[in-house]
Design a protein around this motif. Sequence first.
Motif, mmCIF file in Angstrom:
data_model
loop_
_atom_site.group_PDB
_atom_site.id
_atom_site.type_symbol
_atom_site.label_atom_id
_atom_site.label_comp_id
_atom_site.label_asym_id
_atom_site.label_seq_id
_atom_site.Cartn_x
_atom_site.Cartn_y
_atom_site.Cartn_z
ATOM 1 N N THR A 52 13.757 -4.798 2.673
ATOM 2 C CA THR A 52 12.377 -4.351 2.474
ATOM 3 C C THR A 52 12.304 -2.840 2.313
ATOM 4 O O THR A 52 11.623 -2.322 1.418
ATOM 5 C CB THR A 52 11.491 -4.783 3.657
ATOM 6 O OG1 THR A 52 11.502 -6.208 3.743
ATOM 7 C CG2 THR A 52 10.056 -4.303 3.475
ATOM 8 N N LEU A 53 13.014 -2.116 3.169
ATOM 9 C CA LEU A 53 12.993 -0.652 3.080
ATOM 10 C C LEU A 53 13.506 -0.178 1.730
ATOM 11 O O LEU A 53 12.929 0.716 1.115
ATOM 12 C CB LEU A 53 13.819 -0.040 4.208
ATOM 13 C CG LEU A 53 13.235 -0.121 5.618
ATOM 14 C CD1 LEU A 53 14.221 0.431 6.635
ATOM 15 C CD2 LEU A 53 11.905 0.645 5.703
ATOM 16 N N THR A 95 11.220 -2.009 -1.462
ATOM 17 C CA THR A 95 9.801 -1.658 -1.487
ATOM 18 C C THR A 95 9.581 -0.153 -1.523
ATOM 19 O O THR A 95 8.659 0.324 -2.186
ATOM 20 C CB THR A 95 9.083 -2.258 -0.254
ATOM 21 O OG1 THR A 95 9.272 -3.675 -0.254
ATOM 22 C CG2 THR A 95 7.593 -1.933 -0.286
ATOM 23 N N TYR A 96 10.427 0.601 -0.834
ATOM 24 C CA TYR A 96 10.141 2.025 -0.645
ATOM 25 C C TYR A 96 11.100 2.977 -1.372
ATOM 26 O O TYR A 96 10.688 4.066 -1.776
ATOM 27 C CB TYR A 96 10.143 2.357 0.853
ATOM 28 C CG TYR A 96 9.020 1.703 1.602
ATOM 29 C CD1 TYR A 96 7.750 2.266 1.627
ATOM 30 C CD2 TYR A 96 9.217 0.492 2.261
ATOM 31 C CE1 TYR A 96 6.707 1.659 2.304
ATOM 32 C CE2 TYR A 96 8.179 -0.128 2.953
ATOM 33 C CZ TYR A 96 6.931 0.462 2.964
ATOM 34 O OH TYR A 96 5.887 -0.162 3.639
ATOM 35 N N CYS A 118 18.791 3.091 4.173
ATOM 36 C CA CYS A 118 17.912 1.982 4.558
ATOM 37 C C CYS A 118 18.620 1.023 5.500
ATOM 38 O O CYS A 118 18.023 0.513 6.466
ATOM 39 C CB CYS A 118 17.423 1.239 3.309
ATOM 40 S SG CYS A 118 16.271 2.202 2.301
ATOM 41 N N GLU A 154 6.001 0.331 7.645
ATOM 42 C CA GLU A 154 5.255 1.349 6.900
ATOM 43 C C GLU A 154 5.676 2.756 7.334
ATOM 44 O O GLU A 154 5.864 3.644 6.509
ATOM 45 C CB GLU A 154 3.756 1.153 7.119
ATOM 46 C CG GLU A 154 2.901 2.087 6.271
ATOM 47 C CD GLU A 154 1.419 1.795 6.413
ATOM 48 O OE1 GLU A 154 0.615 2.684 6.029
ATOM 49 O OE2 GLU A 154 1.056 0.701 6.894
ATOM 50 N N GLY A 208 9.189 3.257 6.117
ATOM 51 C CA GLY A 208 9.172 3.359 4.655
ATOM 52 C C GLY A 208 8.783 4.742 4.178
ATOM 53 O O GLY A 208 9.361 5.267 3.218
ATOM 54 N N GLN A 211 11.060 7.325 1.937
ATOM 55 C CA GLN A 211 10.569 7.960 0.710
ATOM 56 C C GLN A 211 10.658 9.480 0.778
ATOM 57 O O GLN A 211 10.996 10.144 -0.209
ATOM 58 C CB GLN A 211 9.132 7.519 0.447
ATOM 59 C CG GLN A 211 9.011 6.076 0.027
ATOM 60 C CD GLN A 211 7.586 5.675 -0.316
ATOM 61 O OE1 GLN A 211 6.636 6.127 0.329
ATOM 62 N NE2 GLN A 211 7.433 4.828 -1.313
#
Length: 468
Positions: free
Chosen positions: A20-21, A24-25, A430, A447, A450, A454
């Motif tokens: 996911t990290l 998604t990010y 990640c 979140e 993430g 970023q």
Amino acid sequence: MKATNFITDNFILQSEIAETLYHTYAKDLPIIDYHNHLSPKQIAENKPIKNITDAWLDGDHYKWRAMRANGIDEIFVTGSATSKKEKFLKWAETVPYTLRNPLFHWTHLELKRYFDVDDLLQPSSAESIYKRANAILENKTPAQLLEDMRVEVVCTTDDPVDDLKYHMEIAEKGFSVKVFPTFRADALFFINKQSFLGYLKKLEAVTDCTIDGFDAFLNAIDKRLEFFNEQGCKLSDFGVGEALSIVEVSKEEVAAVFSKKISGAQLSQNEVNQYRSFLFIYLGKKYHEYNWVQQYHLGPIRNNNSRLLDQIGLDAGVDSIGDFPMATFMSKLFNTLESTNQLAKTITYNLNPSQNEVFATMMGNFQGSDVPGKMQWGSGWWFLDQKDGMEKQINCLSNMGLLSRFVGMLTDSRSFLSFPRHEYFRRILCNLLAEDVKQGLIPNDIEFLGKMVQDICYYNSKNYFNFN
């Protein structure tokens, strides 16, 4: 070796949190490559590279060292009396033996990302991969290769006497990728070399002045700094592989040393140290004045194999990790600049992993309120820009400083096919954070994590260097 694809979507990612990290990010962020050795001439001319041997093996001492270790004759490594295809086939012969070397990962990441090749590179697949890659490179320009990897900024490495004409041409052509020069000051420090007087002639030519004394020399440097700044330069660099020191010295003493050199006399090591000490401080203040970021690549012992050096020249792939003491040098340099409030934003890179904590803690001594993470201990460099080296750098920085303020990865490469190294770093980052979550060491707040990912992969760098 069975030809099977191991570069899956979740390569290196060992949990759903890591997946996911990354996906998604991190995955789709642009790339800011703030230190590399790409050719601005190639970018400006923007002609297709056409052959993967040129793209992969020209100037790549990582691959050269692996081929030599595999017993490949030098004629196929750096020699000119053989075909490009033969060199590629010899590299393909070597690749299976690079298993667990980062070259194995990098090679197959690059084949996958640039050429959509799933096969492992080995003698049985070499012919087909060679043809497939060349068919794509036949029409791919350097600018397109950079755009394909979402590269936003490239900072090349440039000598102070460079006319930067290719950077000007690139700016005029309006590529989506911005290309800035970096003021690599090494040659200014080589007062102990025979080539120094010849270099002064080049400096005279580009500044249209006569260097007949130390003041004239400093004036010429000032002109080049101003010129680089006008062309968008935002970084300096230094990478001389020697033991370094900072000694107290007056301008008058250094002027006498400089006059002695231009008169043709030999200098003592103490005189060389005096000259270099003054120049380190002088340039450091100038970098602060221009609001540049100063970089110091410290720790290699260069040109160890004199036979290959004589045969091939500089950058022959015979450099290695040195064991020079660095703490006192950094302390005196940064403290001298800080004492007059003229310490620029700074990134240091160490080549000796035994000095990780030395570098990480030294940078923490000189942080300032003018910018978060002003003093950066840079990413794993050269022999350390592999999975183990990156993980150790990330862990050490986490222990000694603020990982969340880190400006992230760079390629330090001469190849236009090297940009999946940013992906490699992002996956490693990640996965490390996800492993901490699994062990209950950090909160399972995707979140929050993430945003940290970023920042490290893109936003910290963009803000730190003021790229716009």
